[in-house]
Design an enzyme around this catalytic site. Structure first.
Site: not given
Length: 271
Positions: A113, A87, A60
């Site tokens: 992020s 998940k 990612c």
């Protein structure tokens, strides 16, 4: 501060954590890595008090941003990799959207992020990645926003959803803008003499550029002739300790993307 190399395992989940040494600046970086991506039904590994954890996925680019900044700031951390196709239930307790990256320390959980980047800068200011001047800091945020358009186009290329020639032209147009932006600063990095927040935020996409050329033979790789400032920047970034510590090759990225295009999500490829 961290002189010993320690290896321990947690059973029966077969998660191996490794503490290792890496020299970044004056300090020794301590990082703990989770090798396999945890899926639905997996137990949440216990987190020690005072330790920073990153919920990540190996391929990612957004999670890589967080890892780069933690490494650059010499912040000790551990990584728990997450299977994003299947998940684990506890992931939604950390982030109701089920997205990564996520950082957690002493019960405080932060997602996204860019939000994480701002938080790390405020809580760990000893190695700054943002300018101290408020105006200059705002300009960095503006540059990051400009680059966000590049990210979306890049994802389209890897998904193979649109005509390659059209997407590549958009990518090249964005690369020219980034080239001009860096050239106007007259510095080796966006951060000046060393990488800063902009450099680490945009680097994951440039690390994946070689994968684009491997996946699409009709594309012409960028060169120092057409983008001299940007290609020189890429060469310098490859030598940065934080980048080296979190680097995957173009072949590794290309192989993962090939799997994605066929409906396979092999997060544990080559682990």
């Amino acid at each position: 501060m961290f002189n010993n190399r320690v290896i321990s395992s947690i059973r029966p989940r077969r998660i191996v954590f490794v503490l290792f040494q890496g020299s970044f600046g004056r300090n020794k970086l301590q990082r703990t890595m989770s090798t396999k991506h945890l899926a639905k039904g997996s137990a949440l590994p216990p987190l020690e008090a005072g330790k920073m954890r990153v919920y990540s996925m190996r391929y990612c680019p957004y999670a890589q941003r967080t890892l780069l900044m933690l490494t650059a700031k010499n912040i000790p951390y551990e990584v728990v990799n997450v299977n994003l196709q299947n998940k684990p239930e506890w992931l939604f307790e950390k982030n109701p959207l089920g997205k990564i990256p996520i950082i957690e320390k002493d019960g405080q959980v932060i997602c996204d992020s860019l939000t994480i980047a701002i938080h790390l800068e405020e809580v760990y200011p000893d190695i700054p990645l943002y300018p101290s001047d408020p105006y200059q800091k705002a300009q960095e945020e503006k540059t990051i926003e400009l680059f966000s358009k590049f990210c979306g186009v890049f994802i389209q290329l890897f998904k193979g959803e649109c005509a390659v020639a059209d997407i590549w032209q958009k990518i090249q147009d964005n690369l020219v803008l980034i080239e001009k932006k860096l050239a106007s600063r007259g510095t080796h990095f966006f951060g000046g003499s060393k990488p800063g927040v902009v450099d680490y935020v945009i680097w994951p996409w440039f690390e994946r550029l070689p994968a684009a050329f491997l996946l699409c033979n009709e594309l012409t790789p960028i060169s120092s002739t057409s983008l001299p400032t940007l290609t020189a920047w890429m060469d310098r970034m490859k030598e940065d300790p934080a980048v080296k510590a979190n680097f995957l090759t173009g072949e590794q990225h290309a192989n993962f993307i090939k799997d994605l295009r066929t409906g396979i999500r092999n997060y544990d490829r080559e682990l």
